[in-house]
Design an enzyme around this catalytic site. Structure first.
Site, PDB file in Angstrom:
ATOM      1  N   SER A 284      -2.794   0.346  -4.189  1.00 14.69           N
ATOM      2  CA  SER A 284      -3.197   1.583  -3.516  1.00 14.69           C
ATOM      3  C   SER A 284      -4.591   2.019  -3.922  1.00 14.69           C
ATOM      4  CB  SER A 284      -2.190   2.695  -3.877  1.00 14.69           C
ATOM      5  OG  SER A 284      -2.623   3.954  -3.426  1.00 14.69           O
ATOM      6  N   GLY A 285      -5.196   2.819  -3.068  1.00 13.95           N
ATOM      7  CA  GLY A 285      -6.462   3.450  -3.431  1.00 13.95           C
ATOM      8  C   GLY A 285      -6.271   4.633  -4.350  1.00 13.95           C
TER       9      GLY A 285
ATOM     10  N   ASN B  18      -8.985  -0.837   3.774  1.00 10.23           N
ATOM     11  CA  ASN B  18      -9.031  -1.292   2.386  1.00 10.23           C
ATOM     12  C   ASN B  18      -7.886  -2.233   2.032  1.00 10.23           C
ATOM     13  OD1 ASN B  18      -7.141   0.813   2.565  1.00 10.23           O
ATOM     14  ND2 ASN B  18      -7.498   1.488   0.470  1.00 10.23           N
TER      15      ASN B  18
ATOM     16  N   ASP C 252      -2.023  -0.668   6.027  1.00  8.97           N
ATOM     17  CA  ASP C 252      -2.362  -0.030   7.301  1.00  8.97           C
ATOM     18  C   ASP C 252      -3.832   0.277   7.475  1.00  8.97           C
ATOM     19  OD1 ASP C 252      -2.555   3.432   7.033  1.00  8.97           O
ATOM     20  OD2 ASP C 252      -2.122   2.180   5.304  1.00  8.97           O
TER      21      ASP C 252
ATOM     22  N   ASP D 135       0.862  -1.175   0.000  1.00 12.83           N
ATOM     23  CA  ASP D 135       0.000   0.000   0.000  1.00 12.83           C
ATOM     24  C   ASP D 135       0.907   1.235   0.000  1.00 12.83           C
ATOM     25  OD1 ASP D 135      -2.343   1.672   0.516  1.00 12.83           O
ATOM     26  OD2 ASP D 135      -1.581   1.803   2.567  1.00 12.83           O
ATOM     27  N   MET D 136       0.344   2.405  -0.284  1.00  9.91           N
ATOM     28  CA  MET D 136       1.179   3.611  -0.331  1.00  9.91           C
ATOM     29  C   MET D 136       0.972   4.505   0.896  1.00  9.91           C
ATOM     30  SD  MET D 136       3.248   3.531  -2.913  1.00  9.91           S
ATOM     31  CE  MET D 136       3.687   5.214  -3.341  1.00  9.91           C
ATOM     32  N   ASP D 137      -0.144   5.228   0.969  1.00  8.13           N
ATOM     33  CA  ASP D 137      -0.369   6.165   2.069  1.00  8.13           C
ATOM     34  C   ASP D 137      -0.433   5.423   3.399  1.00  8.13           C
ATOM     35  OD1 ASP D 137      -0.540   8.480   0.442  1.00  8.13           O
ATOM     36  OD2 ASP D 137      -2.572   7.915  -0.124  1.00  8.13           O
TER      37      ASP D 137
END
Length: 272
Positions: free
Chosen positions: A44-45, A218, A215, A9-11
Site C-alpha cells: 500500500s501507499g 501505483n 486499482d 493494495d488497500m484503498d
C-alpha cells in the site's frame, strides 16, 4: 507451481470506500492460506503504522510493503527502508513549496510530517492514511529518514503535475498517482514490485507463484510483475491494461472473491 504469495493494495482494493472489509470472512480465508503456506502481503501507499491497525489479529505474522514500497516489514522485522539524501530532500522541497494549492506530507520512517499551518480539516483527511502524523514549523526541522513525499490536490490536476514533476525532478524521484486525489514522489525503483521481490527472495518464491491485486497507477509495476495480476472492476484504465485478470470491485469484496477462487482451485488457478 503452487501459489505462495498473495499481495493486496488497500484503498480501492482490499478496503471498501468506507475503509472497511469483511473481517470474519477474511480471517477464515487467511487461516486456510496459512495452512497452505501462502504468504499474505499488504502492499500500500499508506504508512506502515496506519496499516497495522487494519490487521490487529495477524499483523505480527504478515508482511507489509508500505509507503508504495519504501518501507518493507516482515512479521515485525524491518527488511528494507528507502531514503532520500539531505541534498535531494532540499531540492524536492524547493520545487514543491513553489506549487500552489497542494497539501504536502513528508513521509519518513518514524512518522509523517505536515506544517503547523495546515488546516485541521486537511489534517483530519490525512489521518486516514497516516496514523503517526506530526506538525512542524518547517520541514527542515525533521530529524528522520525521509523516503516519500505525498501530495494531495484536486484530482484533475494530477496528470499535468506528474508530467511537470517528472521533468523537474525525474532524475531523483518517480511521481506516481495513488488515486483519490493523491500523488506520491518515491525513490526511483522503490515501488511495490521491488518490495514484493525482496520478500520473494527472502522466502524463495518465484514470480509465477505470486498473486497481486490493485486499482491505481501505483499498483501497475506490481501487477505486471506478478504471475497473476488482478485489476479491480473500479481500477483505472492503465491498471486494467497492465493486469492479466480482473475481479469485482472493492465494494463487492473483489479481493476476497479471488481468495475463494484460489482456495477452490478455480480458474485461473486450476493449473497453478
Amino acid at each position: 507451481m503452487p501459489i505462495k504469495l498473495f499481495a493486496v493494495d488497500m484503498d480501492g482494493t482490499f478496503l471498501t470506500d468506507d475503509k472497511r472489509y469483511d473481517k470474519a470472512r477474511f480471517l477464515e480465508q487467511y487461516a486456510l492460506l496459512k495452512q497452505r503456506g501462502i504468504r499474505f502481503v499488504v502492499a500500500s501507499g499508506n504508512q506502515y503504522y496506519q496499516l497495522l491497525h487494519y490487521f490487529p489479529e495477524i499483523h505480527q505474522e504478515i508482511a507489509f510493503v508500505a509507503e508504495n514500497g519504501a518501507y518493507v516489514v516482515d512479521a515485525g522485522q524491518e527488511i528494507h527502508c528507502g531514503q532520500f539524501s539531505e541534498q535531494q530532500v532540499a531540492r524536492i522541497l524547493a520545487v514543491l513549496t513553489g506549487i500552489p494549492d497542494i497539501n504536502l506530507v513528508v513521509c519518513a520512517k518514524n512518522s509523517a510530517y505536515v506544517l503547523t499551518a495546515m488546516p485541521q480539516a486537511v489534517i483530519d483527511k490525512m489521518s486516514n492514511h497516516y496514523r503517526r502524523l506530526q506538525r512542524v514549523e518547517n520541514f527542515k526541522a525533521i530529524d528522520d529518514t525521509i523516503f516519500k513525499f505525498s501530495l494531495n490536490m484536486e484530482n484533475h490536476r494530477i496528470a499535468d503535475l506528474v508530467q511537470k514533476l517528472d521533468e523537474q525532478l525525474g532524475d531523483i524521484v518517480k511521481p506516481v498517482s495513488s488515486g483519490f486525489g493523491f500523488m506520491d514522489l518515491i525513490v526511483p525503483g522503490l515501488h511495490k514490485a521491488n518490495g514484493i521481490r525482496l520478500l520473494q527472495s527472502r522466502w524463495g518464491i518465484s514470480d509465477n507463484q505470486v498473486v497481486a491485486l490493485g486499482d491505481s497507477d501505483n499498483d501497475i509495476e506490481m501487477l505486471q510483475h506478478a504471475g497473476f495480476g488482478f485489476a479491480m472492476a473500479n481500477a483505472s484504465p492503465q491498471v486494467v491494461s497492465a493486469a492479466g485478470y480482473r475481479t469485482t470491485s472493492n465494494n463487492e469484496q473483489g479481493v476476497l472473491n479471488v481468495i475463494d477462487q484460489l482456495l477452490a482451485g478455480k480458474p485461473p488457478f486450476d493449473a497453478a
